[in-house]
Design a protein around this motif. Sequence first.
Motif, short mmCIF file in Angstrom:
data_model
loop_
_atom_site.label_atom_id
_atom_site.label_comp_id
_atom_site.label_asym_id
_atom_site.label_seq_id
_atom_site.Cartn_x
_atom_site.Cartn_y
_atom_site.Cartn_z
N TYR A 1 39.46 15.89 34.25
CA TYR A 1 38.60 15.52 33.13
C TYR A 1 37.33 16.40 33.10
O TYR A 1 36.95 16.93 32.06
CB TYR A 1 38.24 14.04 33.23
N ARG A 2 36.70 16.55 34.27
CA ARG A 2 35.49 17.39 34.33
C ARG A 2 35.80 18.85 33.99
O ARG A 2 35.01 19.52 33.31
CB ARG A 2 34.86 17.30 35.72
N ARG A 3 36.96 19.35 34.44
CA ARG A 3 37.33 20.73 34.12
C ARG A 3 37.56 20.89 32.62
O ARG A 3 37.19 21.92 32.04
CB ARG A 3 38.57 21.15 34.90
N TYR A 4 38.15 19.88 31.97
CA TYR A 4 38.33 19.91 30.52
C TYR A 4 36.97 19.96 29.82
O TYR A 4 36.77 20.75 28.89
CB TYR A 4 39.10 18.67 30.04
N LEU A 5 36.04 19.11 30.25
CA LEU A 5 34.71 19.10 29.62
C LEU A 5 33.99 20.44 29.83
O LEU A 5 33.40 20.98 28.90
CB LEU A 5 33.87 17.96 30.20
N ARG A 6 34.05 20.96 31.04
CA ARG A 6 33.39 22.23 31.35
C ARG A 6 33.97 23.36 30.51
O ARG A 6 33.24 24.20 29.99
CB ARG A 6 33.53 22.54 32.83
N ASN A 7 35.29 23.39 30.40
CA ASN A 7 35.93 24.44 29.62
C ASN A 7 35.56 24.34 28.15
O ASN A 7 35.28 25.35 27.50
CB ASN A 7 37.45 24.39 29.79
N SER A 8 35.52 23.13 27.61
CA SER A 8 35.15 22.99 26.21
C SER A 8 33.69 23.38 25.98
O SER A 8 33.34 23.92 24.93
CB SER A 8 35.40 21.56 25.71
#
Length: 125
Positions: free
Chosen positions: A32-39
Amino acid sequence: MRPTALLRNVAASGSGPTPFSSAHKAYVQSLYRRYLRNSLNWCIRRDIWRDRAIEIRAEFERARNIRNPRELARVLEQAEKQLEENAHPDPYKTPMGEDGTKWERNLPPRMFSKAEKEAALHGGH
């Protein structure tokens, strides 16, 4: 750890279909954090990014009630694949982080040996 490997480890432990261990929870939080960071790498303005963050949260919430370990492994594998495909080619790096704009800017002076100092003082002779 890949989602399928995580679920295989849980299934091999004989504890039944409980891929919802603390390791699984930590993995999903990391994803989830990697998704947020990437976005956030793709969208600099926080007011616009916030809408995307809400969409990401909704995607994770939809998959929250999946109880079938195989279905869960499939969903997590698809999420990893999608994250890899949509990865930003030049992600944001914090200034003081490794490879950031201030990384190793003010290095301490190089320490010379006594022989190197003398050679520098006498013009290399």
